[in-house]
Design a protein around this motif. Structure first.
Motif, short mmCIF file in Angstrom:
data_model
loop_
_atom_site.label_atom_id
_atom_site.label_comp_id
_atom_site.label_asym_id
_atom_site.label_seq_id
_atom_site.Cartn_x
_atom_site.Cartn_y
_atom_site.Cartn_z
N ARG A 137 0.81 -1.22 0.00
CA ARG A 137 0.00 0.00 0.00
C ARG A 137 0.84 1.27 0.00
NH1 ARG A 137 -4.20 -2.07 4.75
NH2 ARG A 137 -5.13 -3.79 3.54
N ALA A 138 2.15 1.14 0.17
CA ALA A 138 3.00 2.32 0.23
C ALA A 138 3.02 3.05 -1.10
CB ALA A 138 4.42 1.92 0.62
N ALA A 139 3.12 4.38 -1.05
CA ALA A 139 3.21 5.18 -2.28
C ALA A 139 4.56 5.02 -2.94
CB ALA A 139 2.94 6.64 -1.95
N ALA A 140 5.60 4.76 -2.13
CA ALA A 140 6.95 4.60 -2.68
C ALA A 140 7.70 3.57 -1.85
CB ALA A 140 7.70 5.93 -2.68
N ALA A 200 9.86 2.10 2.93
CA ALA A 200 8.56 2.46 2.36
C ALA A 200 8.11 3.80 2.92
CB ALA A 200 7.52 1.39 2.68
N ALA A 201 7.42 4.59 2.07
CA ALA A 201 6.90 5.89 2.49
C ALA A 201 5.53 6.11 1.88
CB ALA A 201 7.86 7.00 2.06
N VAL A 248 21.05 3.55 6.41
CA VAL A 248 19.85 4.38 6.56
C VAL A 248 19.96 5.65 5.73
CG1 VAL A 248 18.47 5.72 8.18
CG2 VAL A 248 19.31 3.46 8.84
N GLU A 249 21.06 6.37 5.85
CA GLU A 249 21.16 7.69 5.26
C GLU A 249 21.29 7.66 3.74
OE1 GLU A 249 20.88 10.90 6.90
OE2 GLU A 249 19.84 9.32 8.00
N CYS A 250 21.99 6.68 3.20
CA CYS A 250 22.04 6.58 1.74
C CYS A 250 20.67 6.18 1.19
CB CYS A 250 23.11 5.57 1.32
SG CYS A 250 24.81 6.16 1.59
N THR A 251 19.93 5.37 1.93
CA THR A 251 18.61 4.95 1.47
C THR A 251 17.61 6.11 1.55
OG1 THR A 251 19.09 2.71 2.22
CG2 THR A 251 16.79 3.22 1.77
N VAL A 252 17.75 6.97 2.54
CA VAL A 252 16.88 8.16 2.61
C VAL A 252 17.11 9.04 1.38
CG1 VAL A 252 16.43 10.29 3.88
CG2 VAL A 252 16.68 8.14 5.12
N ASP A 253 18.39 9.22 1.00
CA ASP A 253 18.65 10.00 -0.21
C ASP A 253 18.10 9.32 -1.45
OD1 ASP A 253 21.36 12.27 -0.59
OD2 ASP A 253 20.05 12.08 1.15
N LEU A 254 18.20 7.99 -1.48
CA LEU A 254 17.65 7.25 -2.61
C LEU A 254 16.15 7.48 -2.72
CD1 LEU A 254 17.83 5.14 -4.89
CD2 LEU A 254 17.68 3.36 -3.13
N LEU A 255 15.46 7.42 -1.59
CA LEU A 255 14.02 7.65 -1.60
C LEU A 255 13.70 9.08 -2.03
CD1 LEU A 255 11.13 6.67 -0.97
CD2 LEU A 255 11.50 7.40 1.40
N ILE A 264 11.16 10.11 -5.18
CA ILE A 264 9.90 10.85 -5.08
C ILE A 264 10.06 12.32 -5.43
CG2 ILE A 264 9.03 9.23 -3.35
CD1 ILE A 264 9.57 11.29 -1.22
N GLY A 265 11.29 12.74 -5.80
CA GLY A 265 11.50 14.11 -6.22
C GLY A 265 11.42 15.13 -5.11
N MET A 266 11.90 14.78 -3.92
CA MET A 266 11.85 15.70 -2.78
C MET A 266 13.26 16.05 -2.35
SD MET A 266 10.02 15.14 0.97
CE MET A 266 8.41 14.96 0.23
N ASP A 267 13.44 17.26 -1.88
CA ASP A 267 14.74 17.66 -1.36
C ASP A 267 15.10 16.74 -0.19
OD1 ASP A 267 16.76 20.22 -1.15
OD2 ASP A 267 16.35 19.33 0.82
N PRO A 268 16.32 16.19 -0.18
CA PRO A 268 16.67 15.22 0.87
C PRO A 268 16.65 15.81 2.27
CG PRO A 268 18.58 15.75 -0.50
CD PRO A 268 17.39 16.31 -1.19
N ALA A 269 16.92 17.11 2.39
CA ALA A 269 16.84 17.73 3.72
C ALA A 269 15.39 17.79 4.20
CB ALA A 269 17.46 19.13 3.68
#
Length: 742
Positions: A173-176, A295-296, A369-376, A380-385
């Motif tokens: 059900r996750a969007a991404a 997932a997000a 964790v942190e490399c995967t957050v940037d990957l996500l 999804i086209g969001m600024d990583p910060a």
């Protein structure tokens, strides 16, 4: 009024004078009459059956006083497991190899001679016969158990799960959802001073040991147990130490063999590891392979994360089997992810043993964790910060219980990230990046990392004693390996007593004068050792009040402690020294503070040469929160050092072996370290969230750079090349980046 102890002030280290003048006393500097020197015969193959060890020619070498393999000893000492004995069950690690060798460089025999040159001559004349077996170097391959290192046992020494399994419907059900893998290579420990030990039998059956070590009481207990000696006859002294970073917390096989040889010869024996030994056969760090899934929802809020990590712990699981679980526990990072599930395995491989290395499991978690957050964020086209801000644990949510079983004590993660981006001037660099991309200029990238780490473990001992001459002795169960304890511990005690810090003398690192102690590792010195000394200092003041109250016949409540270590009551004034003149004035403390969770945010700006693949770090900002900082100068020095090691991990360092398990990086010409020329412009900033569980308020400091730098730099390079972070493998060599740029 100014604090007479200079608490919180950036005062110079009192330790530095003798060291910079060449007056330090390291194990190699000790002048012990009759001391012999040891060299080790080591396996040239990574995996094989040991058929014979012929030391005939070694013993005939002029100046050699003894040479032994396991076959020449009635009882070969066994290496004790450090923190996870379950992983070492039924997997004995002899001080000298017996029937099988499990990594290239494993000690097979010891040669003892009048000097090191002769010992190495004797070593080179030894003859070893080994029947080679297939070597497994990759944890995934080793985990299939096709080539067992211990017959009848799995190569998976430890297999733990942390957190509850994620409901499959969350992923559906996750969007991404992003799913990726990372490889964190093995690193060599490259302290300026490698491992070193000198063991001297004394009259009456006493054994004195000098060792470059982080935990002298642990070493004492291990040596006594392994060699069948009463604990009270073993004395361990730690002289000056040229760096440790985790690799000197353990009781290594060489320590047992050297001490056994000294006892057999009834003479002092010393071994000083050289750089070739350290790089080819010495302890390793990191060495994890990770698979991560995150997932997000449509707003970018994290729903669940899964991590499967395998650590290649080397030929024996005795030193590093617990590290994958540390990574598992820290997999939540700085985020309020509702569901986190981790499987962590310690897998035997035909490589030198894994052990804690600065950060010890936390850098591996932060990287995943942190490399995967940037990957996500890229997906999804969001600024990583901004993605990080949306998912941080809120400041009002502390204490926060993570899905992996930790309780984060305190923090303000958004404040750290905001300060890092403000200090970096994030909008300006984003504008510069856009300009370069429009002009097809040199690729420029910005990477960030928000980290949480664990610091402190176990209890610690401290004592403070006042002397009639107005001086004070602080006794600590910690053990300095470069952290400036003589300076910072004196600041803590002096500030509590209201005296000049130069009047406080520190005693530690000698088991004959320090009754008990845990040592210095896991960023625990100030958090645990400083807290113990602070508590002891306050108990000493309480005893001084009682003593003066009895002498002056006044209530304790009326006694006022003034600066200079002076107590005043109804016109009667006594210094702490005067109160100690006729009866000892001393107080002890044993503290057991819980683990703390320092945190911070790092930001890096890099550019990548498309034609050469060279990464140039233009700017690096580090914002750390260590709670109460006793001495900013010392903390900043440790942060700079940790950042340098983090840059090494990201860009240069890797322990390489050939297909048969033989080491390829055997000198500092092949194993690359960052030098002053490679250190970029660094800005250090701090936020302060005091530790709520202690009087002092300190959290661990000194390992943050190793945790925050690698993900920030890798994310920046990926951002520059507009690729996924998971397509990059550290270290980011020019070839790696050249290929990625294409």
């Amino acid at each position: 009024m100014a604090d007479p102890g200079d608490m919180g002030q950036a005062v110079a280290r009192v330790e530095d004078g003798p060291l910079v003048r060449g007056h330090g006393q390291f194990v190699a500097d000790l002048r012990v009459p009759g001391c012999l020197e040891a060299a080790f015969v080591r396996s040239g193959v990574a995996h094989g059956l040991l058929r014979s060890v012929d030391l005939t020619a070694s013993r005939r070498t002029p100046g050699v006083r003894g040479a032994w393999s396991a076959s020449h000893l009635d009882d070969v000492p066994l290496v004790p497991a450090m923190l996870y004995p379950e992983g070492a069950l039924d997997r004995p690690w002899p001080a000298l190899a017996t029937d099988r060798v499990r990594y290239a460089g494993e000690p097979v025999a010891i040669v003892v001679a009048e000097n090191r040159y002769v010992a190495e001559d004797g070593r080179d004349r030894a003859r070893i016969s080994t029947e080679p077996l297939p070597a497994v170097l990759d944890s995934a391959q080793a985990g299939r158990d096709e080539v067992p290192l211990f017959p009848g046992l799995s190569n998976v020494a430890v297999d733990v799960t942390v957190g509850e399994p994620v409901d499959p419907r969350v992923w559906e059900r996750a969007a991404a959802v992003v799913d990726t893998t990372y490889r964190y290579p093995a690193l060599c420990h490259t302290s300026v001073e490698a491992r070193a030990i000198l063991s001297r039998p004394e009259p009456g059956g006493v054994l004195t040991v000098w060792c470059s070590h982080q935990a002298p009481h642990r070493l004492r207990n291990d040596l006594a147990a392994a060699l069948g000696l009463p604990t009270d006859v073993v004395r361990v002294i730690v002289p000056d130490v040229g760096g440790a970073f985790g690799g000197k917390s353990e009781t290594w096989p060489e320590y047992l063999a050297v001490t056994a040889a000294a006892l057999r010869l009834a003479r002092p024996v010393r071994w000083v590891e050289d750089r070739a030994e350290a790089l080819s056969a010495g302890p390793r760090g990191r060495a994890q392979t990770q698979r991560v899934r995150l997932a997000a929802d449509a707003d970018g809020r994290f729903l669940a994360m899964e991590l499967h990590t395998d650590a290649a712990v080397g030929g024996y699981p005795h030193m590093g089997a617990f590290l994958p679980e540390v990574t598992a526990r820290m997999a939540t990072g700085a985020y309020a992810t509702p569901e986190v599930h981790v499987r962590a395995r310690a897998v035997l491989t035909n490589t030198p043993p894994l052990c804690p290395y600065r950060g010890a499991g936390r850098p591996e978690a932060a990287y995943a964790v942190e490399c995967t957050v940037d990957l996500l964020a890229r997906r999804i086209g969001m600024d990583p910060a901004e993605l990080r801000r949306r998912n941080f644990v809120r400041p009002d949510a502390f204490p926060y219980d993570t899905p992996t079983g930790f309780r984060y004590d305190s923090g303000d993660y958004p404040a750290a990230l905001d300060l890092a981006l403000k200090t970096l001037d994030y909008p300006r660099w984003r504008a510069e990046q856009a300009h370069r991309r429009a002009a097809d200029g040199t690729p420029l990238g910005i990477g960030v990392c928000a980290y949480v780490e664990r610091s402190g473990a176990g209890g610690e001992f401290g004592a403070v004693e006042a002397h009639a001459d107005g001086t004070f002795t602080a006794t600590s169960g910690c053990c300095a390996t470069g952290q400036a304890h003589a300076t910072t511990f004196a600041q803590v005690v002096a500030s509590a007593l209201g005296v000049d810090r130069h009047l406080v003398h520190l005693v530690e690192a000698d088991t004959s004068v320090v009754p008990r102690g845990v040592g210095s590792f896991a960023s625990r010195s100030m958090q645990n050792g400083g807290e113990a000394l602070l508590e002891a200092a306050h108990r000493l003041l309480a005893e001084a009040r009682r003593r003066l109250a009895a002498q002056a016949d006044v209530p304790e409540a009326e006694i006022v402690v003034q600066s200079g270590g002076t107590l005043h009551a109804r016109g009667r004034t006594r210094t702490l020294g005067e109160l100690a003149a006729h009866h000892p004035l001393r107080a002890e403390a044993q503290v057991e503070p819980p683990q703390a969770f320092p945190f911070g945010a790092y930001a890096a700006v890099v550019e990548v040469d498309r034609e050469l693949g060279i990464v140039r770090v233009l700017r690096l900002v580090a914002v750390d929160d260590y709670g109460t900082v006793v001495n900013p100068l010392v903390v900043h020095g440790q942060t700079y050092g940790s950042i340098a090691q983090g840059l090494g991990q990201a860009l240069y360092e890797e322990a390489v072996h050939d297909a048969d398990g033989r080491p390829r990086t055997v000198s500092l010409l092949e194993y690359l370290l960052p030098t002053l020329s490679e250190i970029p412009d660094i800005t250090l900033e701090e936020t302060c969230t005091p530790n709520p569980a202690t009087r002092l308020g300190a959290k661990g400091a000194g390992e943050a750079g190793c945790i925050g730098v690698p993900p920030a730099v890798v994310n920046a390079v990926a951002d520059a090349l507009q690729i996924d972070p998971s397509t990059l493998t550290v270290p980011l060599t020019p070839e790696t980046c050249w290929r990625a740029a294409r």
